[in-house]
Design an enzyme around this catalytic site. Structure first.
Site, short mmCIF file in Angstrom:
data_model
loop_
_atom_site.label_atom_id
_atom_site.label_comp_id
_atom_site.label_asym_id
_atom_site.label_seq_id
_atom_site.Cartn_x
_atom_site.Cartn_y
_atom_site.Cartn_z
N GLU A 250 -12.65 4.49 5.93
CA GLU A 250 -12.54 3.40 7.05
C GLU A 250 -13.84 3.64 8.03
O GLU A 250 -13.97 2.83 9.15
CB GLU A 250 -11.31 3.65 8.04
N GLN B 184 1.04 -1.20 0.01
CA GLN B 184 -0.03 0.07 0.18
C GLN B 184 0.89 1.40 0.08
O GLN B 184 0.41 2.48 -0.02
CB GLN B 184 -0.84 0.17 1.29
N CYS C 28 -8.60 1.26 9.96
CA CYS C 28 -8.67 2.31 10.74
C CYS C 28 -7.51 2.90 10.80
O CYS C 28 -6.46 2.81 10.58
CB CYS C 28 -8.87 1.56 12.30
N1 MCN Z 1 -14.16 9.28 -1.61
C1 MCN Z 1 -14.96 10.41 -2.26
N2 MCN Z 1 -15.12 11.17 -1.62
C2 MCN Z 1 -14.82 11.73 -0.54
C3 MCN Z 1 -14.04 10.66 0.21
C4 MCN Z 1 -13.71 9.54 -0.59
O1 MCN Z 1 -15.59 10.13 -3.42
N3 MCN Z 1 -15.38 12.73 0.49
C5 MCN Z 1 -13.76 8.30 -2.61
C6 MCN Z 1 -12.17 8.50 -2.83
O2 MCN Z 1 -11.86 9.31 -4.04
C7 MCN Z 1 -11.64 6.96 -2.92
C8 MCN Z 1 -12.44 6.07 -1.93
O3 MCN Z 1 -13.79 7.28 -1.78
O4 MCN Z 1 -11.79 6.47 -4.17
C9 MCN Z 1 -11.73 6.03 -0.55
O5 MCN Z 1 -11.30 7.38 -0.52
P1 MCN Z 1 -10.35 7.89 1.07
O6 MCN Z 1 -11.43 8.00 2.09
O7 MCN Z 1 -9.62 8.91 0.78
O8 MCN Z 1 -9.63 6.40 1.39
P2 MCN Z 1 -8.41 6.02 0.76
O9 MCN Z 1 -8.55 5.97 -0.69
O10 MCN Z 1 -7.13 6.40 1.54
O11 MCN Z 1 -8.29 4.43 0.98
C10 MCN Z 1 -7.86 3.76 2.20
C11 MCN Z 1 -9.05 3.23 3.08
C12 MCN Z 1 -8.33 2.10 4.09
S1 MCN Z 1 -7.40 2.95 5.21
C13 MCN Z 1 -8.71 0.87 4.30
S2 MCN Z 1 -8.16 -0.06 5.36
C14 MCN Z 1 -9.50 0.34 3.24
C15 MCN Z 1 -10.48 1.39 2.42
O12 MCN Z 1 -9.86 2.54 2.28
N4 MCN Z 1 -9.27 -0.76 2.36
C16 MCN Z 1 -9.73 -1.14 1.35
N5 MCN Z 1 -11.46 0.88 1.80
C17 MCN Z 1 -11.20 -0.44 0.83
N6 MCN Z 1 -11.87 -0.66 -0.17
C18 MCN Z 1 -11.47 -1.53 -0.76
N7 MCN Z 1 -12.14 -1.95 -2.01
N8 MCN Z 1 -10.44 -2.45 -0.55
C19 MCN Z 1 -9.64 -1.97 0.53
O13 MCN Z 1 -8.43 -2.36 0.69
CU1 CUM Z 2 -6.00 1.51 8.91
S1 CUM Z 2 -6.03 -0.12 7.68
MO1 CUM Z 2 -6.03 1.12 6.32
O1 CUM Z 2 -5.30 2.21 7.10
O2 CUM Z 2 -4.95 0.61 5.47
#
Ligand code: MCN
Ligand code: CUM
Length: 796
Positions: free
Chosen positions: A742, A224, A372
């Site tokens: 999360e 990641q 998380c």
């Molecule tokens: N998004 C959006 N509008 C927002 C916030 C987010 O459209 N206001 C969209 C983003 O553009 C992105 C998705 O939602 O496509 C998730 O965005 P974000 O909240 O920024 O999280 P990350 O992309 O950093 O993803 C990490 C988070 C974590 S830490 C874990 S653990 C987890 C999760 O995402 N693992 C996943 N969701 C998952 N989903 C899938 N399918 N697989 C994982 O391994």
């Molecule tokens: Cu906290 S599990 Mo995600 O942060 O990859």
């Protein structure tokens, strides 16, 4: 007046529920995962794991393995040690054995590796390695670890005289003591948040390819955070960083499992360097479940000081975290227990104090985040279970107690009792939407009537606010590397573009949503923007995807780099329109002359000019990079409400309804956001109801396969009712978005548990530890007592 602006939804901009572009290949079986990487001359690696949780290694005899035809290399700890690679640093300033030399410290620990022509030969050869173990007493929980006669697990560390990893505290102890002295009521609760495992469908793996001719090391791996891995490989293996290329291809789910650095990666890299051939390591399911990425396993003693009318005066928390044999959490350097102290951020709590202790045990390394933001899941679970117990102790309504203590809408930015600064929110409104949706008053009536007929109905509320988007770089670093992120945008002459970020999605839909941000900022249709992540040779440096930081940080960088592009395009537009820049206005996709709106040029025309007709002195091309260091974390908020019916005869409980109200600020892609919420709620349901992975008194891992460690299928997963009406734009994010990835996994578990406990009102039961299995509920009902999930201790 302008009339030519594009329809943002039609071009797939902000707010469009655009279909996920990556799914086209995923659902056709055309994804390109690490195991799909096949290189000429590639060999295969398998790992020999320890059957014992704690034992001294007297000898390792690999001679029979070497003799098996097709075996190219057998790696042992002794050989790793000659290259100073028997141990490696962890992301939390501890060390972790790559291959065991002195002792094994958990069942499943890596002892040796075989590299052979195919994985079956390698596996057979692992079994031919003879290891002479002298068993030592296993320690499987913090209390055993703390016993005065406990063996020191980490006797490899000169300064380690006991099994304590750290003692850490935060908050105001004296002030909290004073608040407790003034309390009318003190509410107490003890809980265990059990071990859980992210268990992505794709296990970990790597294909290391060291090319002697170029001295370049290319590693395809399921990480990641590819740039962090590149830095770590450069430092640990002492290779020049520019000669290391980490490629993280498609990832079949990460959920936090793929943040740490695992021994398998290191061994495959060393093997490739020694053999000068590509070496592939693909972990099997049991290997993944017993040795990687465990989360939680933490005990809480919580206390709340309350005024009779319901006001929270202060909070005390003590946590004992079982870290297993190596402290390998991925978390910001400053904090020993992650962001546990984000607890009570949504409540107006004047003063609080948290003490945290970490312990070594003979279990696989734990504490790795699982969906998380660094222990926030535990923080919110403890918070919402404590809040429910406090309201019950006061005889107050659950909703009313929360509403009364919430931080108010006009009280932002709000300083939390542990020192965070939350950015914005409408907590009471979210709660009201949730209560209305579930029909709160009606349900309470129904519940009372049902109870008279012997039926046990329950309603559980949980709320969460989560610090998402580490950094800012002032406060957040991992191993000294500051936390920020990046985006690089190249607009080609035909107006099509390629965007790269320092994040690395694992299924979240970045390829879809990042293009939407570009569309929003520049008016280039999202379909014209290719998004690429995960290759350290092409992507700008970034800290990767975890802690829902991608939207708050990399997503912000995407907006910022687009604005840099727009600023240059404006100059090009002025040149093309033969007016000064000040006379130019912007509408989506087009610059026009203020005094004559019909005269304009599109962003695509500007792009062409950047390569074919730029003004004198202007650097050609239309590309840029932005590094974004956020001023603060983003703080989404959510309310989850669950209703259940518990069968008093069997303890089986069924979810009747689940309502989720999520406020993650501006939603880039509402459909993807809903998908993230549903996925998170399903994991929350799994953790609270069925997922059980633990260690027995002898240190054997229980739950190391999918017969025992249950993943919910569509069959048992409840339906969810999602609400998106509350939108509090993030005040410091360029497009107002907060993280969401999360939230539901963080806030969800307490809603389920609170609902079951609510159904048992009148029995005196205050707690059943997760997973709330039917036999635990039955025990609670039958014996009218709390049921602890703490792992067993040997009785003999
Ligand atoms: N998004 C959006 N509008 C927002 C916030 C987010 O459209 N206001 C969209 C983003 O553009 C992105 C998705 O939602 O496509 C998730 O965005 P974000 O909240 O920024 O999280 P990350 O992309 O950093 O993803 C990490 C988070 C974590 S830490 C874990 S653990 C987890 C999760 O995402 N693992 C996943 N969701 C998952 N989903 C899938 N399918 N697989 C994982 O391994
Ligand atoms: Cu906290 S599990 Mo995600 O942060 O990859």
């Amino acid at each position: 007046m302008t009339t030519q602006a594009l329809d943002e939804i039609k071009i797939g901009g902000l707010g469009a529920s655009r279909k996920r572009v990556e799914d086209d290949r995923f659902i056709r079986g055309k994804g390109n995962y690490t195991d799909d990487v096949v290189l000429p001359g590639m060999l295969h690696m398998e790992i020999l794991r320890s059957p014992l949780p704690h034992a001294r290694i007297k000898s390792i005899d690999a001679s029979k393995a070497w003799e098996i035809p097709g075996v190219h290399l057998v790696l042992t700890g002794e050989m790793m040690a000659t290259r100073n690679l028997a141990w490696m640093p962890t992301l939390s300033y501890d060390t972790q054995a790559v291959l065991a030399t002195d002792k094994v410290r958990f069942q499943g620990q890596e002892v040796a590796c075989v590299i052979a022509d195919d994985p079956y030969i390698a596996k057979d050869a692992c079994e031919a390695i003879e290891v002479d173990y002298e068993p030592l007493p296993p320690i499987v929980n913090p209390w055993q670890a703390l016993a005065s006669d406990a063996p020191v697990i980490r006797d490899d560390k000169v300064s380690q005289a006991d099994n304590v990893v750290y003692n850490w505290e935060v908050g105001d102890k004296a002030g909290t003591d004073r608040a407790f002295a003034q309390a009318d009521v003190i509410s107490k609760l003890e809980l265990h948040y059990p071990r859980s495992h992210p268990s992505p469908i794709e296990c970990c793996g790597s294909v290391a390819d060291f090319n002697r001719a170029t001295s370049k090391l290319t590693v395809y791996m399921t990480t990641q955070a590819p740039h962090i891995i590149r830095a770590a490989v450069a430092m640990v293996a002492e290779l020049p960083e520019q000669m290391i290329r980490i490629i993280s291809p498609d990832i079949g789910g990460g959920f936090g499992n793929k943040v740490p650095i695992y021994p398998g990666y290191v061994c495959s890299i060393l093997a490739s360097i020694l053999l000068e051939r590509p070496v592939k390591w693909i972990e099997d399911k049991t290997g993944n479940l017993i040795s990687t990425g465990f989360a939680r396993d933490i005990y809480l003693k919580g206390e709340m000081a309350l005024r009779r009318d319901g006001k929270i005066l202060g909070v005390r928390m003590h946590t004992d975290a079982d870290h297993g044999a190596f402290f390998s959490d991925a978390q910001p350097s400053k904090f020993k227990i992650g962001l546990m102290h984000s607890a009570f951020a949504a409540y107006d709590v004047p003063v609080a104090h948290l003490t945290a202790r970490g312990l070594y045990t003979n279990k696989a390394p734990g504490g790795v985040a699982y969906r998380c933001s660094f222990r926030v899941t535990e923080a919110m679970f403890f918070q919402e279970r404590m809040v429910q117990a406090a309201a019950d102790d006061l005889g107050m309504d659950q909703a009313e107690f929360r509403r009364m203590n919430f931080v108010k809408d006009d009280d932002f930015p709000h300083r939390t009792p542990f020192g965070f600064l939350t950015d914005s929110g409408q907590y009471a409104k979210c709660l009201d939407v949730g209560l209305a949706a579930i029909g709160y008053e009606n349900f309470r009536k129904e519940q009372a009537e049902a109870r008279e007929r012997g039926r046990l109905l329950g309603l559980g509320i949980s709320t969460m606010t989560e610090p998402l988007g580490a950094g800012n770089s002032r406060e957040y670093d991992i191993l000294g590397i500051k936390m920020f992120d990046s985006a690089d945008l190249k607009v080609h002459m035909t107006g099509k573009a390629i965007l790269r970020t320092g994040a690395r999605g694992q299924g979240q839909g970045h390829e879809t949503t990042w293009a939407q941000i570009v569309a929003h900022e520049l008016g280039i249709p999202a379909d014209d923007v290719t998004v690429e992540e995960g290759d350290t040779d092409t992507a700008p440096f970034g800290m990767g995807t975890y802690a829902s930081r991608s939207t708050p940080v990399a997503g912000a960088a995407v907006a910022m780099v687009s604005r840099k592009i727009r600023a240059k395009a404006r100059k090009l537009a002025a040149h093309l329109l033969e007016v000064s820049e000040e006379d130019i206005e912007w509408e989506l996709g087009r610059f026009y002359v203020r005094s004559s709106p019909g005269r304009g040029v599109t962003i695509q025309e500007c792009a062409m000019a950047a390569y074919s007709n730029m003004p004198d002195g202007m650097e050609p091309g239309l590309e840029n990079t932005a590094y974004y260091d956020p001023p603060n974390l983003t703080w989404p908020f959510a309310v989850y409400i669950v209703t259940v019916e518990v069968d008093p005869e069997t303890g089986v409980w069924d979810v009747l309804r689940m309502v989720a109200v999520d406020d993650c600020g501006v939603r880039i892609n509402p459909m993807i956001v809903e998908g993230q919420i549903m996925g998170g709620l399903t994991e929350a349901y799994a953790m609270s109801s069925m997922q059980f992975i633990t260690f027995d008194a002898d240190g054997n891992c229980v739950g190391s396969n999918y017969m025992d460690y249950l993943l919910p299928s569509a069959w048992e997963t409840p339906g969810y009712e999602l609400h998106s009406e509350v939108v509090t734009p993030c005040p410091h994010h360029p497009i107002g978005a907060k993280g969401i990835g999360e939230c539901a996994a963080v806030g969800g578990p307490a809603a389920f548990v609170n609902a079951v406990i609510d159904a048992l009102t009148g029995t005196g039961v205050r707690n059943i530890d997760m997973p709330v299995l039917p036999d635990r509920v039955w025990e609670a009902i039958t014996y009218r007592r709390d049921v602890s999930g703490a792992p067993p201790v040997r009785q003999d």
